[in-house]
Design an enzyme around this catalytic site. Structure first.
Site, PDB file in Angstrom:
ATOM      1  N   GLN A 156     -29.897  42.879 -11.612  1.00  0.00           N
ATOM      2  CA  GLN A 156     -29.262  41.566 -11.675  1.00  0.00           C
ATOM      3  C   GLN A 156     -27.908  41.621 -12.374  1.00  0.00           C
ATOM      4  O   GLN A 156     -26.968  40.959 -11.962  1.00  0.00           O
ATOM      5  CB  GLN A 156     -30.183  40.576 -12.395  1.00  0.00           C
ATOM      6  CG  GLN A 156     -29.734  39.153 -12.298  1.00  0.00           C
ATOM      7  CD  GLN A 156     -29.728  38.629 -10.874  1.00  0.00           C
ATOM      8  OE1 GLN A 156     -30.520  39.058 -10.040  1.00  0.00           O
ATOM      9  NE2 GLN A 156     -28.824  37.722 -10.579  1.00  0.00           N
ATOM     10  N   GLU A 157     -27.822  42.412 -13.422  1.00  0.00           N
ATOM     11  CA  GLU A 157     -26.600  42.451 -14.229  1.00  0.00           C
ATOM     12  C   GLU A 157     -25.457  43.219 -13.557  1.00  0.00           C
ATOM     13  O   GLU A 157     -24.317  42.775 -13.601  1.00  0.00           O
ATOM     14  CB  GLU A 157     -26.881  43.063 -15.604  1.00  0.00           C
ATOM     15  CG  GLU A 157     -27.723  42.187 -16.498  1.00  0.00           C
ATOM     16  CD  GLU A 157     -26.996  40.958 -17.009  1.00  0.00           C
ATOM     17  OE1 GLU A 157     -25.758  40.868 -16.880  1.00  0.00           O
ATOM     18  OE2 GLU A 157     -27.677  40.069 -17.547  1.00  0.00           O
ATOM     19  N   SER A 158     -25.756  44.391 -13.001  1.00  0.00           N
ATOM     20  CA  SER A 158     -24.668  45.268 -12.531  1.00  0.00           C
ATOM     21  C   SER A 158     -24.900  45.903 -11.167  1.00  0.00           C
ATOM     22  O   SER A 158     -24.041  46.662 -10.712  1.00  0.00           O
ATOM     23  CB  SER A 158     -24.445  46.388 -13.543  1.00  0.00           C
ATOM     24  OG  SER A 158     -25.569  47.270 -13.533  1.00  0.00           O
ATOM     25  N   TYR A 216     -30.862  33.170 -12.829  1.00  0.00           N
ATOM     26  CA  TYR A 216     -30.919  34.521 -13.393  1.00  0.00           C
ATOM     27  C   TYR A 216     -32.361  34.901 -13.734  1.00  0.00           C
ATOM     28  O   TYR A 216     -32.851  35.955 -13.349  1.00  0.00           O
ATOM     29  CB  TYR A 216     -30.029  34.591 -14.645  1.00  0.00           C
ATOM     30  CG  TYR A 216     -30.120  35.901 -15.383  1.00  0.00           C
ATOM     31  CD1 TYR A 216     -29.334  36.981 -15.007  1.00  0.00           C
ATOM     32  CD2 TYR A 216     -30.992  36.059 -16.454  1.00  0.00           C
ATOM     33  CE1 TYR A 216     -29.424  38.187 -15.687  1.00  0.00           C
ATOM     34  CE2 TYR A 216     -31.086  37.254 -17.137  1.00  0.00           C
ATOM     35  CZ  TYR A 216     -30.297  38.320 -16.751  1.00  0.00           C
ATOM     36  OH  TYR A 216     -30.389  39.523 -17.414  1.00  0.00           O
TER      37      TYR A 216
END
Length: 138
Positions: free
Chosen positions: A13-15, A118
């Site tokens: 999800q982040e990168s 998220y």
């Protein structure tokens, strides 16, 4: 102490597994840590001197995992609150919890659409990773 499936879901999800990812607001690396947060983790939680290299994958994942563990403990094992805090910050998450009169934070209680999405996305990815790679749930 986190399941690898959760760590992988956060990284996705982040990168999207890009080790040199840098956000517009300054978050860096696989787990998109803010430099100030990473320094605090490195110095206060890991008791290490200096500034960590956030673009070094092993360092970034270690710091991000340490922070997730800290948040999980701070929010008494509640994954929704932990993930909300990772995205929106622990103070904001605590404010939401203060409105709940001791009840756990549900995804539907999160007023920020970005944070709500998220948390949903990370939990969905974690479930998928556990299904595909049950050994990551350990």
């Amino acid at each position: 102490h986190l399941p690898a499936s959760l760590g992988a879901a956060v990284i996705l999800q982040e990168s999207e597994f890009q080790p040199v990812a840098c956000s517009e607001v300054g978050a860096r690396g696989l787990m998109q840590l803010m430099p100030e947060t990473a320094e605090w983790i490195h110095q206060a939680l890991e008791e290490q001197p200096g500034k960590p290299d956030l673009l070094e994958p092993t360092t970034n994942v270690r710091l991000g995992s340490t922070y997730l563990n800290y948040l999980l403990e701070r929010f008494q094992g509640h994954e929704v609150a932990m993930l909300a805090a990772y995205n929106a910050g622990p103070q904001q998450t605590q404010a939401w919890l203060n409105e709940k009169d001791g009840q756990p934070l549900a995804i539907s209680d999160i007023p920020f659409a970005e944070t709500r999405c998220y948390v949903e996305a990370v939990l969905h990815s974690e479930r998928r990773y556990r299904e595909l790679y049950p050994e990551l749930s350990i």
